[in-house]
Design a protein around this motif. Sequence first.
Motif, PDB file in Angstrom:
ATOM      1  N   UNK A  92       0.924  -1.147   0.085  1.00 46.42           N
ATOM      2  CA  UNK A  92      -0.146   0.017   0.070  1.00 46.42           C
ATOM      3  C   UNK A  92       0.885   1.528   0.034  1.00 46.42           C
ATOM      4  N   UNK A  94       3.185   3.982  -1.466  1.00 43.66           N
ATOM      5  CA  UNK A  94       3.506   4.905  -2.957  1.00 43.66           C
ATOM      6  C   UNK A  94       4.927   4.338  -3.379  1.00 43.66           C
ATOM      7  N   UNK A 253      -3.914  -7.649  -9.514  1.00 44.08           N
ATOM      8  CA  UNK A 253      -4.729  -7.046  -8.577  1.00 44.08           C
ATOM      9  C   UNK A 253      -5.976  -7.840  -8.568  1.00 44.08           C
TER      10      UNK A 253
ATOM     11  N   UNK B  56      -7.797   1.494  -0.816  1.00 47.08           N
ATOM     12  CA  UNK B  56      -6.422   1.531  -0.759  1.00 47.08           C
ATOM     13  C   UNK B  56      -5.763   1.008  -2.043  1.00 47.08           C
ATOM     14  N   UNK B  57      -6.298   0.823  -2.911  1.00 48.75           N
ATOM     15  CA  UNK B  57      -5.838   0.316  -4.079  1.00 48.75           C
ATOM     16  C   UNK B  57      -5.051  -0.869  -4.328  1.00 48.75           C
ATOM     17  N   UNK B  58      -5.543  -1.638  -3.360  1.00 43.33           N
ATOM     18  CA  UNK B  58      -5.093  -3.205  -3.009  1.00 43.33           C
ATOM     19  C   UNK B  58      -5.794  -4.218  -4.144  1.00 43.33           C
ATOM     20  N   UNK B  77      -3.202   5.434  -8.526  1.00 45.93           N
ATOM     21  CA  UNK B  77      -3.143   4.854  -7.275  1.00 45.93           C
ATOM     22  C   UNK B  77      -1.852   5.184  -6.556  1.00 45.93           C
ATOM     23  N   UNK B  78      -0.864   5.862  -7.121  1.00 48.25           N
ATOM     24  CA  UNK B  78       0.249   6.224  -6.364  1.00 48.25           C
ATOM     25  C   UNK B  78       0.035   7.505  -5.774  1.00 48.25           C
ATOM     26  N   UNK B  81      -2.324   6.374  -2.589  1.00 46.51           N
ATOM     27  CA  UNK B  81      -1.092   5.777  -1.611  1.00 46.51           C
ATOM     28  C   UNK B  81      -0.553   6.885  -0.792  1.00 46.51           C
ATOM     29  N   UNK B  82      -0.244   7.894  -1.292  1.00 47.20           N
ATOM     30  CA  UNK B  82       0.536   8.909  -0.658  1.00 47.20           C
ATOM     31  C   UNK B  82      -0.556   9.604   0.453  1.00 47.20           C
ATOM     32  N   UNK B 109       9.859   4.300   3.303  1.00 50.47           N
ATOM     33  CA  UNK B 109       8.935   3.938   2.306  1.00 50.47           C
ATOM     34  C   UNK B 109       8.252   4.921   1.701  1.00 50.47           C
ATOM     35  N   UNK B 110       7.715   5.880   2.432  1.00 49.11           N
ATOM     36  CA  UNK B 110       6.880   7.018   2.050  1.00 49.11           C
ATOM     37  C   UNK B 110       7.868   8.318   1.834  1.00 49.11           C
TER      38      UNK B 110
END
Lengths: 254, 331
Positions: A92, A94, A253, B56-58, B77-78, B81-82, B109-110
Amino acid sequence: MELNAVYVIVAREFKKFVREKSRLFSALARPLLWLFIVGAGISRLVPVESGVPYTQFIFPGILGMTILFSSIFSSISIIWDKEFGFMKEILVAPVSRFSIVVGKALSGTIVSTIQAVIILALFPFLGLKLNVIQISEAIIICIALSFCISALGIVIATFYESYESFSVIMNFIIMPMFFLSGAMYPVRMLPPVLQFVSKLNPLTYGIDAIKHVILPSIGGRMSYDFSFHTSLIVIITTSVIFVFFGAKAFERKD
Amino acid sequence: MSHSESNIAIKVKNLVKRYNHILAVNDISFEVEEGTIFGFLGPNGAGKTTTISILCTLLSATSGNAYIAGYDCTKYPSEVRKSIGIVFQDSTLDKDLTAYENLVFHAYLYNVPKSEIKNRVESVLHFVNLYERKDELVKKYSGGMKRKLEVARGLIHKPQVLFLDEPTLGLDPQSRANLWDFITKLPKEHNVTIFMTTHYMDEAEVCDKIAIIDNGKIIASGSPEELKKIVGGDVVSITTKDNLYARKHIENLLKLEVLEKNNELYMTCNQGETCIPDLIRSLGDKVLSVKIQRPTLNDVFLKLTGKTIREDYAPESNSTKESIRAYRRKH
């Protein structure tokens, strides 16, 4: 590619590797058993007719084995991450799937190369004489091969959801890959079908390339199966293919 | 992104998710305003987690649209997610790392600027009162501590929306109360919109707005107060010296429907407070005791679906989850 993400994925794996020293010792036990027990036993049966004793002949194969096991184990930790949920934290974020795959492959590369270098350092005990250039070249091939097999491990890991599949991977992927890699016997001595399968195995080329570097005097029936350049090209091309498919598989997905 | 909707944090329009013959999410629409707590309420297997996964774009939706902070969840999605932080139903911490390491991992990661990582990690650790234990491995943490750590982690990258999927599941009552204490502080202190799911009706009381979902469909939505009005008022129960007399009297004079159970008389009044004086005036000294009960969200769910939302409702939902898993395995 997000370099921060790649860095932190590698750092996490490395931290865990350093923390669990028992993992390193048990990982090194396998190649040592093969090298000094299985190798010593079989060497009594194999005459020194090809310029090198059998224990020296299998040395590149044992390096390949070390890399095979530690790279695949490192990559299929992805299955553990899926099982215990941590993978979701990564998915999840980015971060592109490509970065995740590269990060994971580099993690496996570092862990594997460290182990391979430890085994490589045993060369004097086998009566081998290697110069600095040979050692450096062998390490470079180990790095490339580790990356290739780690990337392959990621592709394998994307097919499985739980660690119950571990024994399947062990028995139907890792062991056959080891036995059909030219590690214990030259590929050309195998029956045609097994020769064919061995040639589809990227590990075969990695081991052959290491033979070129550390056993230059080898000849006769025990000699190399491919040219040095062929081996390098195969390792690099398959690495790219595996990373590509790994990233594609992560993208999925449903 | 249009400016008129800039204060809408989440927008969902005609969202559908289908697995073969199962409609996990069946044409739902809702909006969540910035800085509010939105509760997604329903029994296990109602479609809550599926909806969160799409947001959550999963997961990709079968049809319909979802937007977070104005970004389409499918197309960007990106960006989505941010803008979000998530606390999943099951723990997603690395138990072999310390709390501190888990948070630093998240910050990298973020892409949190390096100069800020230490500050942010330490400030969220203080916020959830785990600073003193930051260097312990997460596997030594209790369930409540892990959940708090996950909420803390979800805040590090300053998301606009924080998703909490059953945040108190499996926690003891004390940890639950403790967790709610700081979840309700989040919108103000961290300037974040909360989207939470739960099947504990009492927990949903803290929400500004609630949508009740059952079998993939939203069957009611509104503030907790608005939803409780569906029940039709407060439940008043009395005991008397002469139930037969009292019952007749109430039905004739106050025009209320009366139910008798265990020697008690039950009736639903629009406004319990004004109903009680009337009752006592008309029954005089025959009244022994009076009880007034506000309707709960559980009563709302009961009224709408004819069933309670308890966990014993799970067997059917598990079969939905099983079928979804089987579907995934095949594809």
